[in-house]
Design a protein around this motif. Structure first.
Motif, PDB file in Angstrom:
ATOM      1  N   TYR A 242       0.811  -1.223   0.000  1.00  0.00           N
ATOM      2  CA  TYR A 242       0.000   0.000   0.000  1.00  0.00           C
ATOM      3  C   TYR A 242       0.848   1.278   0.000  1.00  0.00           C
ATOM      4  O   TYR A 242       0.312   2.371   0.124  1.00  0.00           O
ATOM      5  N   HIS A 243       2.159   1.126  -0.102  1.00  0.00           N
ATOM      6  CA  HIS A 243       3.085   2.260  -0.157  1.00  0.00           C
ATOM      7  C   HIS A 243       2.955   3.187   1.058  1.00  0.00           C
ATOM      8  O   HIS A 243       3.005   4.406   0.939  1.00  0.00           O
ATOM      9  N   ILE A 244       2.781   2.570   2.220  1.00  0.00           N
ATOM     10  CA  ILE A 244       2.751   3.291   3.490  1.00  0.00           C
ATOM     11  C   ILE A 244       4.174   3.262   4.049  1.00  0.00           C
ATOM     12  O   ILE A 244       4.689   2.203   4.395  1.00  0.00           O
ATOM     13  N   ASP A 245       4.819   4.402   4.110  1.00  0.00           N
ATOM     14  CA  ASP A 245       6.212   4.488   4.550  1.00  0.00           C
ATOM     15  C   ASP A 245       6.356   4.212   6.038  1.00  0.00           C
ATOM     16  O   ASP A 245       5.464   4.522   6.826  1.00  0.00           O
ATOM     17  N   LYS A 246       7.499   3.668   6.399  1.00  0.00           N
ATOM     18  CA  LYS A 246       7.846   3.453   7.807  1.00  0.00           C
ATOM     19  C   LYS A 246       8.331   4.771   8.394  1.00  0.00           C
ATOM     20  O   LYS A 246       9.132   5.483   7.769  1.00  0.00           O
ATOM     21  N   VAL A 247       7.837   5.098   9.574  1.00  0.00           N
ATOM     22  CA  VAL A 247       8.358   6.266  10.283  1.00  0.00           C
ATOM     23  C   VAL A 247       9.789   5.950  10.691  1.00  0.00           C
ATOM     24  O   VAL A 247      10.085   4.868  11.198  1.00  0.00           O
ATOM     25  N   ILE A 248      10.659   6.883  10.454  1.00  0.00           N
ATOM     26  CA  ILE A 248      12.057   6.694  10.829  1.00  0.00           C
ATOM     27  C   ILE A 248      12.260   7.335  12.198  1.00  0.00           C
ATOM     28  O   ILE A 248      12.041   8.531  12.376  1.00  0.00           O
ATOM     29  N   THR A 249      12.631   6.508  13.153  1.00  0.00           N
ATOM     30  CA  THR A 249      12.826   6.986  14.515  1.00  0.00           C
ATOM     31  C   THR A 249      14.299   7.345  14.734  1.00  0.00           C
ATOM     32  O   THR A 249      15.158   7.037  13.916  1.00  0.00           O
ATOM     33  N   THR A 250      14.557   7.991  15.838  1.00  0.00           N
ATOM     34  CA  THR A 250      15.896   8.485  16.170  1.00  0.00           C
ATOM     35  C   THR A 250      16.459   7.661  17.322  1.00  0.00           C
ATOM     36  O   THR A 250      15.728   7.297  18.235  1.00  0.00           O
ATOM     37  N   THR A 251      17.752   7.364  17.269  1.00  0.00           N
ATOM     38  CA  THR A 251      18.388   6.582  18.327  1.00  0.00           C
ATOM     39  C   THR A 251      19.818   7.033  18.558  1.00  0.00           C
ATOM     40  O   THR A 251      20.454   7.596  17.666  1.00  0.00           O
ATOM     41  N   THR A 252      20.293   6.726  19.766  1.00  0.00           N
ATOM     42  CA  THR A 252      21.698   6.972  20.098  1.00  0.00           C
ATOM     43  C   THR A 252      22.538   5.706  19.971  1.00  0.00           C
ATOM     44  O   THR A 252      23.746   5.754  20.181  1.00  0.00           O
ATOM     45  N   ARG A 253      21.903   4.575  19.639  1.00  0.00           N
ATOM     46  CA  ARG A 253      22.699   3.348  19.554  1.00  0.00           C
ATOM     47  C   ARG A 253      23.584   3.382  18.312  1.00  0.00           C
ATOM     48  O   ARG A 253      23.334   4.118  17.369  1.00  0.00           O
ATOM     49  N   GLU A 254      24.616   2.561  18.347  1.00  0.00           N
ATOM     50  CA  GLU A 254      25.534   2.472  17.220  1.00  0.00           C
ATOM     51  C   GLU A 254      24.830   1.874  15.997  1.00  0.00           C
ATOM     52  O   GLU A 254      24.004   0.972  16.131  1.00  0.00           O
ATOM     53  N   MET A 255      25.213   2.352  14.836  1.00  0.00           N
ATOM     54  CA  MET A 255      24.684   1.817  13.594  1.00  0.00           C
ATOM     55  C   MET A 255      25.251   0.408  13.380  1.00  0.00           C
ATOM     56  O   MET A 255      26.440   0.180  13.564  1.00  0.00           O
ATOM     57  N   ARG A 256      24.370  -0.532  13.027  1.00  0.00           N
ATOM     58  CA  ARG A 256      24.798  -1.904  12.748  1.00  0.00           C
ATOM     59  C   ARG A 256      25.169  -2.041  11.275  1.00  0.00           C
ATOM     60  O   ARG A 256      24.769  -1.228  10.442  1.00  0.00           O
ATOM     61  N   ASN A 257      25.906  -3.101  10.970  1.00  0.00           N
ATOM     62  CA  ASN A 257      26.262  -3.377   9.577  1.00  0.00           C
ATOM     63  C   ASN A 257      25.017  -3.433   8.712  1.00  0.00           C
ATOM     64  O   ASN A 257      24.026  -4.069   9.087  1.00  0.00           O
ATOM     65  N   GLY A 258      25.061  -2.768   7.581  1.00  0.00           N
ATOM     66  CA  GLY A 258      23.950  -2.784   6.644  1.00  0.00           C
ATOM     67  C   GLY A 258      22.909  -1.703   6.894  1.00  0.00           C
ATOM     68  O   GLY A 258      22.062  -1.446   6.048  1.00  0.00           O
ATOM     69  N   GLU A 259      22.941  -1.065   8.066  1.00  0.00           N
ATOM     70  CA  GLU A 259      21.978  -0.006   8.349  1.00  0.00           C
ATOM     71  C   GLU A 259      22.443   1.301   7.710  1.00  0.00           C
ATOM     72  O   GLU A 259      23.639   1.519   7.526  1.00  0.00           O
TER      73      GLU A 259
ATOM     74  N   LYS B 197      17.473   5.986   6.890  1.00  0.00           N
ATOM     75  CA  LYS B 197      16.626   4.935   6.321  1.00  0.00           C
ATOM     76  C   LYS B 197      16.151   3.990   7.418  1.00  0.00           C
ATOM     77  O   LYS B 197      14.964   3.704   7.528  1.00  0.00           O
ATOM     78  N   ASP B 198      17.089   3.480   8.208  1.00  0.00           N
ATOM     79  CA  ASP B 198      16.734   2.567   9.293  1.00  0.00           C
ATOM     80  C   ASP B 198      16.396   3.350  10.562  1.00  0.00           C
ATOM     81  O   ASP B 198      15.427   3.035  11.247  1.00  0.00           O
ATOM     82  N   TYR B 199      17.214   4.293  10.878  1.00  0.00           N
ATOM     83  CA  TYR B 199      17.047   5.216  12.001  1.00  0.00           C
ATOM     84  C   TYR B 199      17.733   6.515  11.621  1.00  0.00           C
ATOM     85  O   TYR B 199      18.542   6.557  10.696  1.00  0.00           O
ATOM     86  N   PHE B 200      17.467   7.554  12.404  1.00  0.00           N
ATOM     87  CA  PHE B 200      18.328   8.723  12.418  1.00  0.00           C
ATOM     88  C   PHE B 200      19.266   8.480  13.595  1.00  0.00           C
ATOM     89  O   PHE B 200      18.824   8.419  14.749  1.00  0.00           O
ATOM     90  N   PHE B 201      20.542   8.296  13.304  1.00  0.00           N
ATOM     91  CA  PHE B 201      21.531   8.001  14.337  1.00  0.00           C
ATOM     92  C   PHE B 201      22.152   9.314  14.809  1.00  0.00           C
ATOM     93  O   PHE B 201      22.678  10.078  13.998  1.00  0.00           O
ATOM     94  N   VAL B 202      22.049   9.572  16.110  1.00  0.00           N
ATOM     95  CA  VAL B 202      22.617  10.786  16.694  1.00  0.00           C
ATOM     96  C   VAL B 202      23.366  10.413  17.971  1.00  0.00           C
ATOM     97  O   VAL B 202      23.150   9.348  18.542  1.00  0.00           O
ATOM     98  N   ASN B 203      24.220  11.318  18.419  1.00  0.00           N
ATOM     99  CA  ASN B 203      24.904  11.055  19.692  1.00  0.00           C
ATOM    100  C   ASN B 203      23.987  11.471  20.846  1.00  0.00           C
ATOM    101  O   ASN B 203      22.944  12.107  20.650  1.00  0.00           O
ATOM    102  N   GLU B 204      24.376  11.072  22.054  1.00  0.00           N
ATOM    103  CA  GLU B 204      23.547  11.322  23.231  1.00  0.00           C
ATOM    104  C   GLU B 204      23.348  12.818  23.479  1.00  0.00           C
ATOM    105  O   GLU B 204      22.249  13.253  23.849  1.00  0.00           O
ATOM    106  N   GLU B 205      24.364  13.608  23.256  1.00  0.00           N
ATOM    107  CA  GLU B 205      24.259  15.059  23.456  1.00  0.00           C
ATOM    108  C   GLU B 205      23.196  15.649  22.526  1.00  0.00           C
ATOM    109  O   GLU B 205      22.362  16.455  22.952  1.00  0.00           O
ATOM    110  N   THR B 206      23.204  15.231  21.275  1.00  0.00           N
ATOM    111  CA  THR B 206      22.209  15.719  20.310  1.00  0.00           C
ATOM    112  C   THR B 206      20.811  15.266  20.711  1.00  0.00           C
ATOM    113  O   THR B 206      19.855  16.047  20.656  1.00  0.00           O
ATOM    114  N   PHE B 207      20.686  14.006  21.125  1.00  0.00           N
ATOM    115  CA  PHE B 207      19.374  13.486  21.529  1.00  0.00           C
ATOM    116  C   PHE B 207      18.826  14.291  22.708  1.00  0.00           C
ATOM    117  O   PHE B 207      17.658  14.700  22.708  1.00  0.00           O
ATOM    118  N   LYS B 208      19.660  14.530  23.702  1.00  0.00           N
ATOM    119  CA  LYS B 208      19.227  15.288  24.883  1.00  0.00           C
ATOM    120  C   LYS B 208      18.838  16.722  24.510  1.00  0.00           C
ATOM    121  O   LYS B 208      17.893  17.277  25.082  1.00  0.00           O
TER     122      LYS B 208
END
Length: 177
Positions: free
Chosen positions: A23-40, A44-55
């Motif tokens: 149905y072409h319903i896009d996935k919401v991309i959430t934000t995380t402070t965890r390390e990016m895994r291989n292939g991510e 696209k998978d997450y918005f990867f930020v550091n803890e200071e930026t998240f806070k």
């Protein structure tokens, strides 16, 4: 925006994938402070930020909801609220989405019995101990008083993923008529 919630193995993630592919319903991309895994991929998978930026984002009121889990922050930002997208969320996040009273958000709760959910977890390869613990945890997390009032309850017990996704998409479309 489609917000999906439900206990473990109620079908939320599979329904979200089906909505995206059929149905072409896009996935919401959430934000995380965890390390990016291989292939991510960032954005696209997450918005990867550091803890200071998240806070700082918390301080700037950028999140609908966020949590600290397993040593990392995770959250969904207000700028991700839009038509034709979907997020899978726990009861705390569901409550946050309901409380912002945005007319573009349609909330769904997927209902399935414990026995069915346990069977699904075992079939997908979860250990019996892990599956049983998730059932126990869900009894607390998904107690009636912990789950916000949603727009629609959908039976994921008696229907396959395609049928559940079709019903959610139909209700989503009708919601705006």
């Amino acid at each position: 925006m489609i917000v999906l919630s439900g206990a473990s193995a109620s079908g939320k993630t599979e329904v979200a994938k089906y909505l995206a592919s059929h149905y072409h319903i896009d996935k919401v991309i959430t934000t995380t402070t965890r390390e990016m895994r291989n292939g991510e991929q960032n954005g696209k998978d997450y918005f990867f930020v550091n803890e200071e930026t998240f806070k700082q984002m918390i301080e700037d009121d950028k999140f609908v909801e966020y949590t600290f889990y397993n040593g990392n922050y995770y959250g969904s930002t207000k700028d991700q609220i839009r038509s034709n997208c979907c997020i899978v969320i726990d009861p705390v996040g569901l409550k946050a989405y309901v409380e912002i009273h945005d007319k573009n958000i349609v909330t769904f709760f997927l209902d399935a019995l414990e026995d069915t959910r346990l069977m699904r977890m075992l079939e997908r390869g979860d250990s019996k101990e892990k599956a049983e613990q998730r059932i126990i945890n869900d009894r607390v997390a998904f107690k009636k008083e912990n789950v916000a009032i949603v727009d629609y309850h959908v039976d994921s017990e008696h229907y396959d993923i395609a049928a559940v996704a079709a019903e959610i998409y139909r209700l989503y479309q009708e919601h705006f008529k």
